[in-house]
Write a protein that holds these residues in place. Structure first.
Motif, PDB file in Angstrom:
ATOM      1  N   PHE A   1      -7.134  -4.436   1.688  1.00  0.00           N
ATOM      2  CA  PHE A   1      -5.801  -4.039   2.121  1.00  0.00           C
ATOM      3  C   PHE A   1      -4.725  -4.568   1.176  1.00  0.00           C
ATOM      4  O   PHE A   1      -3.763  -3.862   0.861  1.00  0.00           O
TER       5      PHE A   1
ATOM      6  N   PRO B   1       1.821  -1.716  -1.863  1.00  0.00           N
ATOM      7  CA  PRO B   1       2.847  -0.661  -1.787  1.00  0.00           C
ATOM      8  C   PRO B   1       3.487  -0.313  -3.126  1.00  0.00           C
ATOM      9  O   PRO B   1       4.028   0.778  -3.291  1.00  0.00           O
TER      10      PRO B   1
ATOM     11  N   PRO C   1      -1.402   5.530  -4.584  1.00  0.00           N
ATOM     12  CA  PRO C   1      -2.731   5.446  -3.960  1.00  0.00           C
ATOM     13  C   PRO C   1      -3.880   5.523  -4.965  1.00  0.00           C
ATOM     14  O   PRO C   1      -4.852   4.772  -4.865  1.00  0.00           O
TER      15      PRO C   1
ATOM     16  N   ARG D   1       1.758  -8.120   1.161  1.00  0.00           N
ATOM     17  CA  ARG D   1       2.056  -6.944   1.975  1.00  0.00           C
ATOM     18  C   ARG D   1       0.851  -5.999   1.927  1.00  0.00           C
ATOM     19  O   ARG D   1       0.534  -5.446   0.875  1.00  0.00           O
TER      20      ARG D   1
ATOM     21  N   GLY E   1      -1.506  -2.759   2.133  1.00  0.00           N
ATOM     22  CA  GLY E   1      -1.300  -1.332   1.930  1.00  0.00           C
ATOM     23  C   GLY E   1      -1.760  -0.535   3.140  1.00  0.00           C
ATOM     24  O   GLY E   1      -2.083  -1.080   4.198  1.00  0.00           O
ATOM     25  N   ASP E   2      -1.817   0.794   2.958  1.00  0.00           N
ATOM     26  CA  ASP E   2      -2.112   1.635   4.122  1.00  0.00           C
ATOM     27  C   ASP E   2      -3.613   1.856   4.296  1.00  0.00           C
ATOM     28  O   ASP E   2      -4.413   1.655   3.382  1.00  0.00           O
ATOM     29  N   VAL E   3      -3.966   2.280   5.491  1.00  0.00           N
ATOM     30  CA  VAL E   3      -5.368   2.477   5.857  1.00  0.00           C
ATOM     31  C   VAL E   3      -6.003   3.578   5.013  1.00  0.00           C
ATOM     32  O   VAL E   3      -7.161   3.466   4.606  1.00  0.00           O
ATOM     33  N   ALA E   4      -5.249   4.647   4.728  1.00  0.00           N
ATOM     34  CA  ALA E   4      -5.819   5.784   4.006  1.00  0.00           C
ATOM     35  C   ALA E   4      -6.333   5.367   2.628  1.00  0.00           C
ATOM     36  O   ALA E   4      -7.396   5.823   2.191  1.00  0.00           O
ATOM     37  N   THR E   5      -5.612   4.496   1.953  1.00  0.00           N
ATOM     38  CA  THR E   5      -6.049   4.037   0.626  1.00  0.00           C
ATOM     39  C   THR E   5      -7.319   3.202   0.737  1.00  0.00           C
ATOM     40  O   THR E   5      -8.245   3.350  -0.065  1.00  0.00           O
TER      41      THR E   5
ATOM     42  N   VAL F   1      -8.741  -0.917  13.635  1.00  0.00           N
ATOM     43  CA  VAL F   1      -7.596  -0.009  13.553  1.00  0.00           C
ATOM     44  C   VAL F   1      -7.830   1.221  14.415  1.00  0.00           C
ATOM     45  O   VAL F   1      -8.967   1.660  14.597  1.00  0.00           O
TER      46      VAL F   1
ATOM     47  N   HIS G   1      -7.622   4.597  14.149  1.00  0.00           N
ATOM     48  CA  HIS G   1      -7.489   5.634  13.134  1.00  0.00           C
ATOM     49  C   HIS G   1      -8.730   6.522  13.167  1.00  0.00           C
ATOM     50  O   HIS G   1      -9.835   6.065  12.850  1.00  0.00           O
TER      51      HIS G   1
END
Length: 381
Positions: free
Chosen positions: A99, A104, A108, A156, A158-162, A196, A198
């Protein structure tokens, strides 16, 4: 030297350095130096605490690099005192590091490439192959990503999709060769799906389980490749298939379809067929249509051409193949299969030989070479 042990310890060691304030790029270099040192000295006397040893050596390398860089003098002051060596935490930081690497500040695609290289343990060549780009291009992309995050605190996530994309590519690389790598990707995806909310996390876990269930049937005892249609389905792991199907059904019920769920649905249809001849190819084509709509990926369209050839005949499959770029990986192999089914063994043999020449995997190359030889022998006979 236990390479699997080193690979398994790498994410945790990197995570420790990042938590202590090391910038990612320098921390990765320091960890790589520590791994090289481990390969050199461990055979003569392995440490009692391998992770602690790696952390200590990597931290020293980081401090050395920091002191050598005048532009980073302030960071040197913060890290002047080296923590005393001691047992390292046994906590599994791998998923957390995935993560954090999906930072950010990165696009991606750059975050995925950087994480695969630094945490997933893949080579630049393997990552380039997954992205369908030249190795030099991928090396530049990774270098740019490291420069982007140089000096950035990784605090920080990152997002779940990445993260899902990284895990998917790690699994694919492991599934095509290193079984341990695939099992590690499943373990981390299972953790992620539990943490998560998702649907695509569940979809990816289902996809991995359904593919991994065929592991024992994918190769002959001497390492030869066994195509899906020829696999002994009695050797498939029915428990993994059942778990994958249950997870997939729960994800699909949420009506938030994503590419991993669509891929898992295709894998589930293959797993559900008692024999290759009983495969529901019509429904598989429909799922490939959904997957094409979701991704626009040319490799998806290539696989769809195979399914169309099974559902509607080889002529229809060749028509679906015609608009695609012949430079796509496995294009020649798909074309060979469809031409053989269409009754054109001469073209099929030539294409099988061409596909064998292009294949990067030894087992796949041998299989395609045998296919070409088989058709040439039939023609001569």
């Amino acid at each position: 030297m236990d390479e699997a042990l080193l690979r398994g310890l790498t994410p945790g060691v990197l995570s420790v350095l990042v938590r202590r304030g090391a910038d990612f790029a320098t921390a990765e270099d320091a960890v790589q130096d520590a791994l090289v040192e481990a390969v050199r000295v461990w055979p003569a006397g392995p440490p009692r605490d391998p992770k602690g040893w790696l952390v200590t050596v990597a931290w020293r390398r980081f401090l050395d690099a920091t002191r050598a860089d005048a532009a980073r003098r302030r960071r040197e002051d913060r890290h002047e005192e080296e923590p005393a060596p001691g047992p390292a935490s046994a906590a599994d930081d791998t998923l957390r590091l995935y993560f954090l690497c999906a930072h950010p500040s990165l696009t991606p695609s750059s975050a995925v490439a950087l994480t695969l290289r630094a945490v997933g343990g893949l080579t630049t060549r393997q990552i380039a192959r997954a992205y369908l780009v030249p190795e030099a291009t991928m090396a530049q992309r990774i270098s740019r990503a490291k420069r982007t995050v140089s000096g950035v605190r990784f605090d920080r996530p990152g997002d779940v999709a990445t993260v899902l994309r990284v895990l998917y590519l790690v699994f694919n690389e492991g599934y095509s060769g290193d079984v341990d790598l695939a099992a590690e990707a499943i373990r981390l995806t299972r953790q992620l799906a539990a943490r998560v909310d998702h649907p695509e996390a569940a979809g990816l876990l289902a996809l991995m389980l359904l593919h991994h269930a065929r592991r024992a049937a994918r190769t002959t005892p001497d390492g030869g490749l066994v195509p899906l249609a020829e696999q002994d389905r009695g050797r498939w792991d029915t428990r993994a298939i059942a778990e994958g199907v249950v997870i997939l059904q729960a994800a699909l019920a949420r009506d938030r379809l994503g590419e991993f769920q669509a891929q898992a649905a295709i894998a589930a249809l293959h797993a559900d067929a008692p024999t290759a001849a009983e495969t529901d190819w019509v429904q598989i084509v429909e799922w490939y249509d959904e997957l094409t709509r979701l991704t626009g990926n040319p490799v998806v369209r290539l696989n769809r051409a195979v399914a169309v050839g099974e559902a509607d005949g080889p002529g229809a499959g060749l028509a679906a193949l015609a608009p695609l770029d012949p430079a796509l990986p496995r294009f020649a192999a798909v074309a060979a299969h469809l031409h053989e089914r269409a009754g054109d063994p001469a073209t099929a043999a030539r294409l099988y030989a061409e596909a064998a020449h292009q294949a990067s995997d030894l087992a796949e190359r041998d299989h395609l070479t045998r296919q070409a030889a088989r058709l040439n022998a039939l023609r001569r006979g």
